[in-house]
Design a protein around this motif. Structure first.
Motif, PDB file in Angstrom:
ATOM      1  N   PRO A   1      41.382  49.444  51.423  1.00  0.00           N
ATOM      2  CA  PRO A   1      40.877  48.103  51.730  1.00  0.00           C
ATOM      3  C   PRO A   1      41.950  47.245  52.408  1.00  0.00           C
ATOM      4  O   PRO A   1      43.126  47.307  52.037  1.00  0.00           O
ATOM      5  CB  PRO A   1      40.537  47.538  50.349  1.00  0.00           C
ATOM      6  CG  PRO A   1      41.487  48.230  49.421  1.00  0.00           C
ATOM      7  CD  PRO A   1      41.692  49.601  49.990  1.00  0.00           C
TER       8      PRO A   1
ATOM      9  N   ALA B   1      30.537  46.714  47.811  1.00  0.00           N
ATOM     10  CA  ALA B   1      31.745  46.769  48.646  1.00  0.00           C
ATOM     11  C   ALA B   1      32.376  48.160  48.577  1.00  0.00           C
ATOM     12  O   ALA B   1      32.810  48.716  49.594  1.00  0.00           O
ATOM     13  CB  ALA B   1      32.746  45.710  48.190  1.00  0.00           C
TER      14      ALA B   1
ATOM     15  N   ALA C   1      35.271  41.366  44.836  1.00  0.00           N
ATOM     16  CA  ALA C   1      35.248  42.593  45.641  1.00  0.00           C
ATOM     17  C   ALA C   1      36.659  43.063  45.970  1.00  0.00           C
ATOM     18  O   ALA C   1      36.888  44.258  46.183  1.00  0.00           O
ATOM     19  CB  ALA C   1      34.444  42.378  46.929  1.00  0.00           C
TER      20      ALA C   1
ATOM     21  N   GLN D   1      32.628  45.468  58.234  1.00  0.00           N
ATOM     22  CA  GLN D   1      31.244  45.425  57.760  1.00  0.00           C
ATOM     23  C   GLN D   1      30.679  44.016  57.964  1.00  0.00           C
ATOM     24  O   GLN D   1      31.328  43.029  57.602  1.00  0.00           O
ATOM     25  CB  GLN D   1      31.241  45.788  56.271  1.00  0.00           C
ATOM     26  CG  GLN D   1      30.197  45.100  55.417  1.00  0.00           C
ATOM     27  CD  GLN D   1      28.809  45.642  55.641  1.00  0.00           C
ATOM     28  OE1 GLN D   1      28.645  46.825  55.903  1.00  0.00           O
ATOM     29  NE2 GLN D   1      27.813  44.791  55.539  1.00  0.00           N
TER      30      GLN D   1
ATOM     31  N   LYS E   1      42.392  43.485  52.487  1.00  0.00           N
ATOM     32  CA  LYS E   1      41.795  42.329  51.817  1.00  0.00           C
ATOM     33  C   LYS E   1      42.071  41.061  52.617  1.00  0.00           C
ATOM     34  O   LYS E   1      43.215  40.773  52.951  1.00  0.00           O
ATOM     35  CB  LYS E   1      42.364  42.203  50.401  1.00  0.00           C
ATOM     36  CG  LYS E   1      42.084  43.424  49.551  1.00  0.00           C
ATOM     37  CD  LYS E   1      42.819  43.338  48.227  1.00  0.00           C
ATOM     38  CE  LYS E   1      42.612  44.600  47.401  1.00  0.00           C
ATOM     39  NZ  LYS E   1      43.398  44.564  46.149  1.00  0.00           N
TER      40      LYS E   1
ATOM     41  N   ILE F   1      37.773  44.036  53.533  1.00  0.00           N
ATOM     42  CA  ILE F   1      37.019  43.498  52.398  1.00  0.00           C
ATOM     43  C   ILE F   1      37.293  42.000  52.340  1.00  0.00           C
ATOM     44  O   ILE F   1      38.411  41.567  52.087  1.00  0.00           O
ATOM     45  CB  ILE F   1      37.424  44.173  51.065  1.00  0.00           C
ATOM     46  CG1 ILE F   1      37.214  45.689  51.147  1.00  0.00           C
ATOM     47  CG2 ILE F   1      36.637  43.571  49.905  1.00  0.00           C
ATOM     48  CD1 ILE F   1      35.770  46.132  51.304  1.00  0.00           C
TER      49      ILE F   1
ATOM     50  N   HIS G   1      30.231  50.427  50.574  1.00  0.00           N
ATOM     51  CA  HIS G   1      30.519  50.243  51.997  1.00  0.00           C
ATOM     52  C   HIS G   1      31.767  51.029  52.398  1.00  0.00           C
ATOM     53  O   HIS G   1      31.850  51.572  53.503  1.00  0.00           O
ATOM     54  CB  HIS G   1      30.723  48.753  52.306  1.00  0.00           C
ATOM     55  CG  HIS G   1      29.449  47.969  52.293  1.00  0.00           C
ATOM     56  ND1 HIS G   1      29.419  46.595  52.235  1.00  0.00           N
ATOM     57  CD2 HIS G   1      28.150  48.368  52.327  1.00  0.00           C
ATOM     58  CE1 HIS G   1      28.163  46.189  52.243  1.00  0.00           C
ATOM     59  NE2 HIS G   1      27.381  47.240  52.294  1.00  0.00           N
TER      60      HIS G   1
ATOM     61  N   HIS H   1      32.224  39.561  49.454  1.00  0.00           N
ATOM     62  CA  HIS H   1      31.719  40.729  50.175  1.00  0.00           C
ATOM     63  C   HIS H   1      30.405  41.211  49.550  1.00  0.00           C
ATOM     64  O   HIS H   1      30.329  41.447  48.346  1.00  0.00           O
ATOM     65  CB  HIS H   1      32.770  41.848  50.117  1.00  0.00           C
ATOM     66  CG  HIS H   1      32.515  42.979  51.050  1.00  0.00           C
ATOM     67  ND1 HIS H   1      33.281  43.195  52.181  1.00  0.00           N
ATOM     68  CD2 HIS H   1      31.577  43.953  51.053  1.00  0.00           C
ATOM     69  CE1 HIS H   1      32.830  44.261  52.823  1.00  0.00           C
ATOM     70  NE2 HIS H   1      31.787  44.743  52.151  1.00  0.00           N
ATOM     71  N   ALA H   2      29.367  41.358  50.361  1.00  0.00           N
ATOM     72  CA  ALA H   2      28.035  41.822  49.936  1.00  0.00           C
ATOM     73  C   ALA H   2      27.423  40.906  48.883  1.00  0.00           C
ATOM     74  O   ALA H   2      26.630  41.325  48.050  1.00  0.00           O
ATOM     75  CB  ALA H   2      28.098  43.261  49.414  1.00  0.00           C
TER      76      ALA H   2
END
Length: 234
Positions: free
Chosen positions: A171, A118, A156, A19, A173, A135, A121, A139-140
């Motif tokens: 995820p 997140a 996130a 993302q 990470k 992630i 998403h 994030h975001a």
């Protein structure tokens, strides 16, 4: 349905989505590389999808059309992961990072909602047929008006450990990454706690591009710098 069919054609048994709403610095790019290589090390026949949001974003964000040019150039010219990927792993797997990356834009608005976004998403990408999502830190994220943080750097990450529902997408990470002279490439900062990385602020990156100059190639690929500098001069 179309994306699921495309992934099925590829024959991958795991697909990680990346993302983004920004042009890629090498540190951003490394998050995608890290996610893909993580799955390959697990023995999966994996691919990655650079899956940028192309809907409404903040007014000071780079436009979707310009961002897509930078992403296409990275992949088409085979630059993605160049110098930052694991050569031993790719000897075993064959090919290189761009061979396993698709670019698919997602026309959805960015809400800057932090950890909860997140998760959203992740839901988008699960619906599209991806098995994993990267992630990153912040994030975001977006700060308060005075610049102070709303969320912690890794909130996130933590929210995915606290979910009680049936989210299937997993995820991957990823923490902070940066270029290290000792390695001659980008790596996770957690692996270099006693070493100072090559760093440039976002403000300095923007000022450099506005002058029509290239950002330090240890920070951003020259092709991305060229496209952004040309766009800012218009």
């Amino acid at each position: 349905t179309e994306i699921r069919a495309l992934l099925n054609e590829k024959g991958w048994d795991a697909v990680v989505a990346f993302q983004t709403r920004n042009p890629l610095h090498r540190a951003h790019e490394y998050a995608l590389v890290y996610g893909l290589e993580t799955l390959l090390r697990e023995g999966k026949n994996a691919g990655a999808v650079l899956n940028p949001l192309l809907g409404e974003t903040k007014g000071d964000d780079v436009s979707a059309a310009i961002r897509m040019q930078t992403y296409e150039k990275l992949i088409d010219d085979g630059e993605m992961g160049q110098g930052d990927s694991d050569p031993e792993l790719w000897k075993k797997v064959g090919g290189s990072v761009p061979d396993r990356v698709l670019l698919l834009g997602l026309d959805i608005k960015m809400f800057y909602g932090g950890p909860s976004e997140a998760v959203m998403h992740g839901i988008y990408r699960q619906n599209m047929g991806f098995t994993h999502i990267i992630i990153g830190r912040k994030h975001a994220d977006a700060p308060f008006a005075d610049g102070s943080p709303i969320w912690g750097d890794f909130d996130a990450h933590e929210i995915f450990d606290q979910l009680n529902g049936e989210l299937l997408i997993q995820p991957v990470k990823v923490g902070f990454a940066a270029y290290y002279e000792s390695l001659g490439r980008v790596d996770l900062m957690s692996n270099h706690k006693d070493e100072k990385p090559v760093f440039i602020s976002g403000k300095d990156v923007r000022a450099t591009l506005q002058r029509g100059e290239q950002v330090d190639p240890r920070i951003m690929r020259p092709s991305t710098s060229e496209i952004l500098a040309a766009a800012m001069k218009q």
